[in-house]
Design a protein around this motif. Structure first.
Motif, PDB file in Angstrom:
ATOM      1  N   LEU A 110      40.670  49.085  38.390  1.00  0.00           N
ATOM      2  CA  LEU A 110      41.648  48.821  37.342  1.00  0.00           C
ATOM      3  C   LEU A 110      43.060  48.823  37.910  1.00  0.00           C
ATOM      4  O   LEU A 110      43.877  47.958  37.576  1.00  0.00           O
ATOM      5  N   GLN A 111      43.360  49.763  38.779  1.00  0.00           N
ATOM      6  CA  GLN A 111      44.693  49.821  39.395  1.00  0.00           C
ATOM      7  C   GLN A 111      44.977  48.543  40.167  1.00  0.00           C
ATOM      8  O   GLN A 111      46.064  47.966  40.063  1.00  0.00           O
ATOM      9  N   ASP A 112      43.993  48.093  40.939  1.00  0.00           N
ATOM     10  CA  ASP A 112      44.153  46.837  41.682  1.00  0.00           C
ATOM     11  C   ASP A 112      44.378  45.663  40.728  1.00  0.00           C
ATOM     12  O   ASP A 112      45.218  44.801  40.981  1.00  0.00           O
ATOM     13  N   CYS A 113      43.629  45.649  39.643  1.00  0.00           N
ATOM     14  CA  CYS A 113      43.735  44.551  38.676  1.00  0.00           C
ATOM     15  C   CYS A 113      45.072  44.575  37.936  1.00  0.00           C
ATOM     16  O   CYS A 113      45.631  43.516  37.629  1.00  0.00           O
ATOM     17  N   LEU A 114      45.582  45.753  37.645  1.00  0.00           N
ATOM     18  CA  LEU A 114      46.883  45.848  36.990  1.00  0.00           C
ATOM     19  C   LEU A 114      47.973  45.196  37.844  1.00  0.00           C
ATOM     20  O   LEU A 114      48.899  44.589  37.328  1.00  0.00           O
ATOM     21  N   GLU A 115      47.828  45.313  39.144  1.00  0.00           N
ATOM     22  CA  GLU A 115      48.812  44.737  40.052  1.00  0.00           C
ATOM     23  C   GLU A 115      48.775  43.220  40.056  1.00  0.00           C
ATOM     24  O   GLU A 115      49.736  42.584  40.490  1.00  0.00           O
ATOM     25  N   THR A 116      47.673  42.631  39.591  1.00  0.00           N
ATOM     26  CA  THR A 116      47.578  41.163  39.565  1.00  0.00           C
ATOM     27  C   THR A 116      48.188  40.562  38.296  1.00  0.00           C
ATOM     28  O   THR A 116      48.330  39.345  38.205  1.00  0.00           O
ATOM     29  N   LEU A 117      48.530  41.408  37.320  1.00  0.00           N
ATOM     30  CA  LEU A 117      49.116  40.908  36.078  1.00  0.00           C
ATOM     31  C   LEU A 117      50.525  40.365  36.316  1.00  0.00           C
ATOM     32  O   LEU A 117      51.230  40.806  37.220  1.00  0.00           O
ATOM     33  N   SER A 118      50.917  39.465  35.455  1.00  0.00           N
ATOM     34  CA  SER A 118      52.293  38.967  35.502  1.00  0.00           C
ATOM     35  C   SER A 118      53.234  40.118  35.154  1.00  0.00           C
ATOM     36  O   SER A 118      52.823  41.084  34.494  1.00  0.00           O
ATOM     37  N   PRO A 119      54.486  40.023  35.551  1.00  0.00           N
ATOM     38  CA  PRO A 119      55.432  41.096  35.229  1.00  0.00           C
ATOM     39  C   PRO A 119      55.527  41.371  33.721  1.00  0.00           C
ATOM     40  O   PRO A 119      55.593  42.527  33.310  1.00  0.00           O
ATOM     41  N   LYS A 120      55.511  40.333  32.908  1.00  0.00           N
ATOM     42  CA  LYS A 120      55.612  40.517  31.445  1.00  0.00           C
ATOM     43  C   LYS A 120      54.367  41.230  30.915  1.00  0.00           C
ATOM     44  O   LYS A 120      54.468  42.150  30.101  1.00  0.00           O
TER      45      LYS A 120
END
Length: 175
Positions: A110-120
Motif C-alpha cells: 500500500l505504501q508503494d502504491c500510495l507513492e504512485t498516486l498523482s499529487p492531487k
C-alpha cells in the motif's frame, strides 16, 4: 537484570510491540485500556525475561503474555458485554504472528502504491485518512464539490486496491 539483558529485552520488545499492540487493539476497542494492557504486558515480559527460552519465538511468547493480560482485563472489567473466552484468545494469539506478517506485506505494498498516486490524489488521501477530515471539509478546503471528492475517493480506493493486489501477486505476498 544485567545491562546486556536489558539491551536484548529492549531490542526484542521494540521489535514485537507494534504486533502486540495491534493484537490487543483488535480485541479491546478502548485506546486507554489497550495502552494499559500493552504496558502491563511489557512489564510482565521484563520481569519474566530470565525465564524466556531463547529457542522459542519471542513474538509468540509475548503474545501468550498479552493473552493473559487480556484475560485479566476482561475479568477485572465485568461491565463489558463482549468478553472473549480463553480458547478464542489462544487461537488469536497463536495465529497473530502470521497475520502480522501478512499485514506487513500488505502495508508495504500500500505504501508503494500510495507513492504512485498523482499529487492531487495523494493530497485527498492524506486529508481523508491521515488528517481525518470528512468529505465536506475536504471539498471546502480544495474548492471542489463533496460529490467530486466522493467520486475521487472511490476511484483512488479502486486504484489502490488493484495496485496492492498486483504487487502482492507479483511478489507472492512479499510486497
Amino acid at each position: 537484570m544485567r545491562s546486556e539483558q536489558q539491551i536484548r529485552f529492549t531490542k526484542l520488545w521494540t521489535e514485537v510491540q507494534p504486533a502486540v499492540a495491534m493484537y490487543v487493539r483488535a480485541i479491546v476497542r478502548d485506546p486507554h485500556a489497550t495502552s494499559d494492557i500493552v504496558q502491563n504486558t511489557a512489564v510482565v515480559l521484563l520481569r519474566k525475561f530470565d525465564e524466556w527460552d531463547s529457542s522459542r519465538d519471542y513474538l509468540r511468547w509475548a503474545m501468550g503474555i498479552a493473552k493473559f493480560e487480556l484475560l485479566a482485563y476482561h475479568r477485572n472489567s465485568g461491565r463489558d458485554r463482549l468478553v472473549f473466552d480463553e480458547s478464542l484468545l489462544d487461537a488469536l494469539a497463536e495465529s497473530w504472528p502470521s497475520v502480522i506478517s501478512e499485514v506487513d506485506h500488505e502495508q508495504s505494498a500500500l505504501q508503494d502504491c500510495l507513492e504512485t498516486l498523482s499529487p492531487k490524489a495523494r493530497e485527498i488521501v492524506n486529508l481523508r485518512y491521515f488528517g481525518g477530515l470528512k468529505v465536506p471539509k475536504i471539498a471546502e478546503q480544495l474548492g471542489l464539490t463533496a460529490g467530486a471528492i466522493r467520486i475521487a475517493l472511490m476511484r483512488i480506493r479502486h486504484q489502490l486496491a488493484g495496485c496492492v493486489e498486483r504487487r502482492l501477486q507479483v511478489h507472492g505476498g512479499d510486497a
